[in-house]
Enzyme design. Structure first.
Site, PDB file in Angstrom:
ATOM      1  N   SER A  81       0.817  -1.215   0.000  1.00 52.87           N
ATOM      2  CA  SER A  81       0.000   0.000   0.000  1.00 52.87           C
ATOM      3  C   SER A  81       0.853   1.269   0.000  1.00 52.87           C
ATOM      4  O   SER A  81       0.328   2.365   0.133  1.00 52.87           O
ATOM      5  CB  SER A  81      -0.903  -0.004   1.235  1.00 52.87           C
ATOM      6  OG  SER A  81      -0.115  -0.196   2.398  1.00 52.87           O
ATOM      7  N   THR A 184      -1.655   3.909   4.688  1.00 53.99           N
ATOM      8  CA  THR A 184      -0.620   4.930   4.467  1.00 53.99           C
ATOM      9  C   THR A 184       0.399   4.901   5.597  1.00 53.99           C
ATOM     10  O   THR A 184       0.031   4.663   6.738  1.00 53.99           O
ATOM     11  CB  THR A 184      -1.292   6.325   4.468  1.00 53.99           C
ATOM     12  OG1 THR A 184      -2.211   6.368   3.388  1.00 53.99           O
ATOM     13  CG2 THR A 184      -0.296   7.443   4.358  1.00 53.99           C
ATOM     14  N   THR A 202       1.887   6.949   0.266  1.00 57.24           N
ATOM     15  CA  THR A 202       0.983   5.834  -0.018  1.00 57.24           C
ATOM     16  C   THR A 202       0.841   5.599  -1.517  1.00 57.24           C
ATOM     17  O   THR A 202       1.105   6.507  -2.318  1.00 57.24           O
ATOM     18  CB  THR A 202      -0.427   6.118   0.563  1.00 57.24           C
ATOM     19  OG1 THR A 202      -1.232   4.961   0.492  1.00 57.24           O
ATOM     20  CG2 THR A 202      -1.124   7.238  -0.191  1.00 57.24           C
ATOM     21  N   ARG A 212      -7.163   9.183  -9.580  1.00 57.05           N
ATOM     22  CA  ARG A 212      -7.642   9.466  -8.220  1.00 57.05           C
ATOM     23  C   ARG A 212      -6.463   9.885  -7.318  1.00 57.05           C
ATOM     24  O   ARG A 212      -5.419   9.240  -7.303  1.00 57.05           O
ATOM     25  CB  ARG A 212      -8.329   8.231  -7.635  1.00 57.05           C
ATOM     26  CG  ARG A 212      -8.918   8.428  -6.228  1.00 57.05           C
ATOM     27  CD  ARG A 212      -7.992   7.924  -5.141  1.00 57.05           C
ATOM     28  NE  ARG A 212      -8.609   7.979  -3.811  1.00 57.05           N
ATOM     29  CZ  ARG A 212      -7.955   7.728  -2.680  1.00 57.05           C
ATOM     30  NH1 ARG A 212      -6.692   7.386  -2.714  1.00 57.05           N
ATOM     31  NH2 ARG A 212      -8.558   7.799  -1.524  1.00 57.05           N
ATOM     32  N   THR A 235      -4.524   7.975   8.320  1.00 57.64           N
ATOM     33  CA  THR A 235      -4.559   6.859   7.379  1.00 57.64           C
ATOM     34  C   THR A 235      -6.017   6.440   7.248  1.00 57.64           C
ATOM     35  O   THR A 235      -6.834   6.748   8.119  1.00 57.64           O
ATOM     36  CB  THR A 235      -3.681   5.688   7.860  1.00 57.64           C
ATOM     37  OG1 THR A 235      -3.760   4.627   6.890  1.00 57.64           O
ATOM     38  CG2 THR A 235      -4.126   5.156   9.209  1.00 57.64           C
ATOM     39  N   GLY A 236      -6.319   5.760   6.167  1.00 55.85           N
ATOM     40  CA  GLY A 236      -7.701   5.332   5.956  1.00 55.85           C
ATOM     41  C   GLY A 236      -8.298   5.973   4.727  1.00 55.85           C
ATOM     42  O   GLY A 236      -7.563   6.511   3.885  1.00 55.85           O
TER      43      GLY A 236
HETATM   44  N1  ASP Z   1      -5.366   7.498   2.946  1.00 55.49           N
HETATM   45  C1  ASP Z   1      -4.979   6.695   1.828  1.00 55.49           C
HETATM   46  C2  ASP Z   1      -5.755   7.116   0.622  1.00 55.49           C
HETATM   47  O1  ASP Z   1      -6.944   7.334   0.730  1.00 55.49           O
HETATM   48  C3  ASP Z   1      -5.122   5.252   2.035  1.00 55.49           C
HETATM   49  C4  ASP Z   1      -4.957   4.716   3.437  1.00 55.49           C
HETATM   50  O2  ASP Z   1      -4.280   5.272   4.250  1.00 55.49           O
HETATM   51  O3  ASP Z   1      -5.523   3.677   3.774  1.00 55.49           O
HETATM   52  O4  ASP Z   1      -5.192   7.182  -0.437  1.00 55.49           O
END
Ligand code: ASP
Length: 323
Positions: A81, A184, A202, A212, A235-236
């Site tokens: 990721s 991330t 990320t 995107r 993160t997320g």
């Molecule tokens: N925040 C990141 C994104 O939306 C992904 C993640 O951290 O899970 O690209």
């Protein structure tokens, strides 16, 4: 006698200043010096901290430490990721987002960057070598090449095979929602002098639409640092973080006197409220205040962060916020 204009100016000042001034808590806050700290998202944060902490102990800056830390998962093909080996977008392209902030409030970021492994270092170059904050796509790549970065294919065989399989029954809707194939590295550090910096990197959501961009390169969304207050990282699901300007919110809440823990919880609550309390995705925050206190909160169970205060790192589980 004052004019009506002076009166209005005075009224506005009186209304605004308490909101933007330091809280009493922050006014009295003592900066943590001599005890370097590094905090990073997820279990791969353990390795990132392992790289960052020795630098801090040797007296290097928080900025050097967070860059070095973020480069670890970027280079590791097992981490699917971030950087090399990251899962591609729906067209099979690995596209990277990253940003960095130093203790002077300077920021650099890259978005939708392809074929360059260390996006965090490109972001640092944007910050230090240009008058800009953000470069995207081909422009970011061209800039990276001009700075001596190497062009390389970031799609590993494992990621390619998985993508081909996924493509057979790819549904955009379901892949943009609860999909957990994304994490991330957000890393925050405080150096021996007590200065704070942060970075984040990320490959974003797996199988996302081509083009995107998530929260990771957006200053204030996935990362924000203010050396008078502290720093926060996220993160997320990036879309939810961008819409609430999450990391900036955490830092501003700390400025108003909330603890790092309370600030992270409030930023999570903000997302929950915006979604009517029903969410099927993860967002988690980490925060580090200038006195060295930390906090973290998450929407769902499963989030972990790695913390190192100078000795060994520990991995801490964060339970979902329940109220
Ligand atoms: N925040 C990141 C994104 O939306 C992904 C993640 O951290 O899970 O690209």
């Amino acid at each position: 006698m004052g004019t009506r204009r002076d009166f209005l100016k005075g009224t506005v000042a009186a209304a605004v200043v308490p909101g933007i001034a330091f809280s009493k808590v922050m006014e009295k806050m003592e900066r943590n010096t001599g005890h370097p700290t590094v905090i990073s998202t997820w279990n791969f944060g353990m390795e990132a901290n392992r790289e960052a902490m020795p630098l801090l102990k040797r007296g290097k800056s928080a900025l050097d430490a967070v860059e070095a830390g973020a480069r670890v998962p970027e280079a590791d093909p097992k981490i699917r990721s971030v950087g090399y080996g990251g899962r591609p977008d729906e067209d099979g392209h690995v596209t990277l987002d990253a940003c960095i902030m130093d203790s002077h409030g300077n920021a650099g970021s890259v978005a939708f960057l392809q074929d360059i492994k260390h996006s965090v270092s490109v972001a640092r170059k944007v910050m230090e070598q240009t008058d800009h904050v953000m470069l995207v796509g081909d422009g970011a790549k061209r800039f990276a090449l001009s700075q001596g970065f190497k062009e390389e294919d970031l799609l590993t065989e494992e990621s390619r095979k998985e993508w081909l399989k996924k493509k057979e029954n790819l549904s955009r809707k379901s892949d943009l929602g609860p999909n957990e194939n994304h994490d991330t590295i957000s890393i925050l550090a405080q150096d021996k002098d007590g200065n704070i910096a942060g970075a984040c990197s990320t490959s974003g959501l797996a199988y996302k639409l081509h083009g995107r961009v998530g929260d990771s390169p957006i200053i204030g969304a996935a990362l924000y640092c203010d050396n008078d207050i502290g720093a926060a990282g996220a993160t997320g699901l990036g879309e939810a973080v961008i819409k609430t300007v999450g990391s900036f919110l955490v830092v501003e809440l700390m400025r108003q006197g909330r603890s790092p823990q309370e600030a992270c919880e409030e930023a999570v609550r903000r997302i929950l409220r915006k979604h009517g309390g029903k969410v099927d995705f993860q967002v988690a925050y980490i925060a580090l205040r200038i006195d060295g206190e930390i906090g973290s909160a998450a929407i769902k169970n499963g989030f972990q962060y790695a913390l190192n205060r100078g000795e060994s790192s520990s991995l801490i589980d964060v339970n979902k916020l329940t109220d």
